[in-house]
Write an enzyme that holds these catalytic residues in place. Structure first.
Site, PDB file in Angstrom:
ATOM      1  N   GLY A  12       0.812  -1.198   0.000  1.00 49.06           N
ATOM      2  CA  GLY A  12       0.000   0.000   0.000  1.00 49.06           C
ATOM      3  C   GLY A  12       0.848   1.252   0.000  1.00 49.06           C
ATOM      4  O   GLY A  12       2.082   1.191   0.120  1.00 49.06           O
ATOM      5  N   PHE A  13       0.207   2.385  -0.120  1.00 48.53           N
ATOM      6  CA  PHE A  13       0.906   3.664  -0.230  1.00 48.53           C
ATOM      7  C   PHE A  13       1.796   3.919   0.992  1.00 48.53           C
ATOM      8  O   PHE A  13       3.027   4.067   0.872  1.00 48.53           O
ATOM      9  CB  PHE A  13      -0.139   4.765  -0.409  1.00 48.53           C
ATOM     10  CG  PHE A  13       0.367   6.178  -0.303  1.00 48.53           C
ATOM     11  CD1 PHE A  13       1.587   6.546  -0.838  1.00 48.53           C
ATOM     12  CD2 PHE A  13      -0.403   7.148   0.325  1.00 48.53           C
ATOM     13  CE1 PHE A  13       2.046   7.862  -0.754  1.00 48.53           C
ATOM     14  CE2 PHE A  13       0.042   8.454   0.421  1.00 48.53           C
ATOM     15  CZ  PHE A  13       1.263   8.811  -0.108  1.00 48.53           C
ATOM     16  N   ILE A  14       1.214   3.949   2.169  1.00 42.36           N
ATOM     17  CA  ILE A  14       1.992   4.247   3.377  1.00 42.36           C
ATOM     18  C   ILE A  14       2.900   3.078   3.733  1.00 42.36           C
ATOM     19  O   ILE A  14       4.063   3.266   4.114  1.00 42.36           O
ATOM     20  CB  ILE A  14       1.053   4.607   4.540  1.00 42.36           C
ATOM     21  CG1 ILE A  14       0.280   5.894   4.214  1.00 42.36           C
ATOM     22  CG2 ILE A  14       1.846   4.788   5.840  1.00 42.36           C
ATOM     23  CD1 ILE A  14      -0.836   6.215   5.196  1.00 42.36           C
ATOM     24  N   TYR A 152     -16.577   3.289   7.195  1.00 40.68           N
ATOM     25  CA  TYR A 152     -15.113   3.188   7.277  1.00 40.68           C
ATOM     26  C   TYR A 152     -14.623   3.686   8.631  1.00 40.68           C
ATOM     27  O   TYR A 152     -13.871   2.992   9.336  1.00 40.68           O
ATOM     28  CB  TYR A 152     -14.472   3.996   6.153  1.00 40.68           C
ATOM     29  CG  TYR A 152     -13.008   4.280   6.335  1.00 40.68           C
ATOM     30  CD1 TYR A 152     -12.067   3.259   6.350  1.00 40.68           C
ATOM     31  CD2 TYR A 152     -12.546   5.597   6.494  1.00 40.68           C
ATOM     32  CE1 TYR A 152     -10.717   3.520   6.525  1.00 40.68           C
ATOM     33  CE2 TYR A 152     -11.203   5.865   6.659  1.00 40.68           C
ATOM     34  CZ  TYR A 152     -10.286   4.823   6.667  1.00 40.68           C
ATOM     35  OH  TYR A 152      -8.954   5.084   6.843  1.00 40.68           O
ATOM     36  N   LYS A 156     -12.742   1.650  11.880  1.00 45.60           N
ATOM     37  CA  LYS A 156     -11.438   2.034  12.423  1.00 45.60           C
ATOM     38  C   LYS A 156     -11.539   2.375  13.916  1.00 45.60           C
ATOM     39  O   LYS A 156     -10.636   2.060  14.696  1.00 45.60           O
ATOM     40  CB  LYS A 156     -10.866   3.209  11.639  1.00 45.60           C
ATOM     41  CG  LYS A 156     -10.598   2.914  10.169  1.00 45.60           C
ATOM     42  CD  LYS A 156      -9.624   1.754   9.971  1.00 45.60           C
ATOM     43  CE  LYS A 156      -8.190   2.186  10.047  1.00 45.60           C
ATOM     44  NZ  LYS A 156      -7.253   1.092   9.704  1.00 45.60           N
TER      45      LYS A 156
END
Length: 330
Positions: A12-14, A152, A156
């Site tokens: 993923g991006f991070i 979402y 979280k």
């Protein structure tokens, strides 16, 4: 602390940027990623391909929610960084079950793995979206986060509560990050910066929600990763003072990682136009369901823990993304 890390969401991006930083710092890293088709899988594959160039990286493909998968990979890890998730506010309206599977069951699998592997530090990604309907700004870790505006955000927030319970029951030192609108090279195609740059280069209009009356605490990815790497060495133990979110009953702490300076959406668009040397055709639209008009991180706690962090100017960060985009998609 054993310099062996398990990072979920490594393609993923991070996760990609964090793995790259850990490898550069001499860590041995096992990266787990499900390679799900939420966005272009070839981008994830390209990230993993770069990481595989380091002899210290081991890539594993699999869904974090697979029973026992994380537990098998976590043995011997000094640190577990759980970044794998189903992201996206708007997509959570279309496909809520995927959020249950990745964000709830997946986080459960990570917590069970940590219970048995006993890492020195478990770090888990949350989001500024958990602040939801809270209008008190800047958002501090102690502010109420009881009214999520999207499914979402709800998943979280549930993950935070699950992690706290495991920290209390099993003494797992746990840090929960709340990220604020992360951007930069190798960014996600579903995020505004990627969408804007792609559309402008193609001569297509860009969609601007709430008629541009929005502000975001844009956080450059390298600044975020710097914060994470500093926090890895600081498992929750002693209080950092009145600003600390350290639980009274568990070695568990919530930490905002944000730039601490919200940027107006139209100012952000101007930075994109300047970086491209092009003017966007703008389509002004109403607010999207589940979205919030503004985010703003109070960075007092993370700076009390780690010292001052870099804060990349939005124009510089956007320019770096545009340069990467043009090179990658040339």
């Amino acid at each position: 602390m054993e310099r062996r890390a398990l990072v979920t969401g490594s393609a993923g991006f991070i996760g990609f940027h964090l793995c790259r930083r850990l490898l550069a710092d001499g860590w041995q890293v096992t990266g787990l990623d499900g390679m799900t088709p939420y966005y272009d899988v070839s981008l994830k594959e390209a990230r993993h391909a770069l990481l595989r160039q380091s002899p210290g990286f081991r890539a594993v493909e699999g869904l974090v929610e697979t029973p026992g998968l994380v537990a098998g990979l976590a043995q011997g890890a000094g640190v577990i960084v759980h970044l794998a998730a189903q992201a996206g506010v708007r997509y959570s309206i279309e496909a809520p079950r995927s959020y249950v599977e990745a964000n709830l069951i997946g986080s459960y699998e990570v917590l069970e793995a940590a219970r048995h592997a006993r890492p020195a530090h478990l770090l888990m990604a949350s989001t500024s979206s958990v602040y939801g309907a809270n209008t008190r700004m800047p958002y501090a870790e102690g502010h109420k986060a009881d009214h999520p505006m999207s499914f979402y955000a709800a998943t979280k927030k549930a993950g935070e509560a699950m992690a706290h319970s495991y920290a209390h029951l099993y003494g797992i030192p746990t840090t929960l990050f709340r990220f604020f609108t992360v951007y930069g090279p190798w960014g996600r195609p579903d995020m505004a910066l990627f969408k804007f740059v792609k559309a402008i280069l193609q001569g297509a209009p860009i969609e601007i929600y709430n008629h541009g009356e929005m502000r975001r605490d844009f956080t450059y990815v390298d600044d975020l990763v710097e914060g994470i790497t500093r926090l890895i060495a600081l498992p929750p133990a002693e209080s950092a003072g009145p600003c600390d979110s350290l639980s009274p009953v568990a070695p568990c702490r919530i930490v905002n990682i944000g730039n601490g300076a919200p940027v107006g959406l139209m100012d952000f668009v101007q930075a994109v136009e300047a970086a491209l040397g092009m003017t966007a055709e703008k389509r002004l639209l109403p607010m999207q369901p589940g979205d919030v008009p503004a985010t703003w991180a109070d960075a007092t706690l993370i700076e009390a823990l780690t010292g001052p962090l870099p804060r990349t100017d939005i124009r510089e960060g956007v320019q770096r993304f545009v340069d990467w985009y043009r090179d990658h998609y040339a």
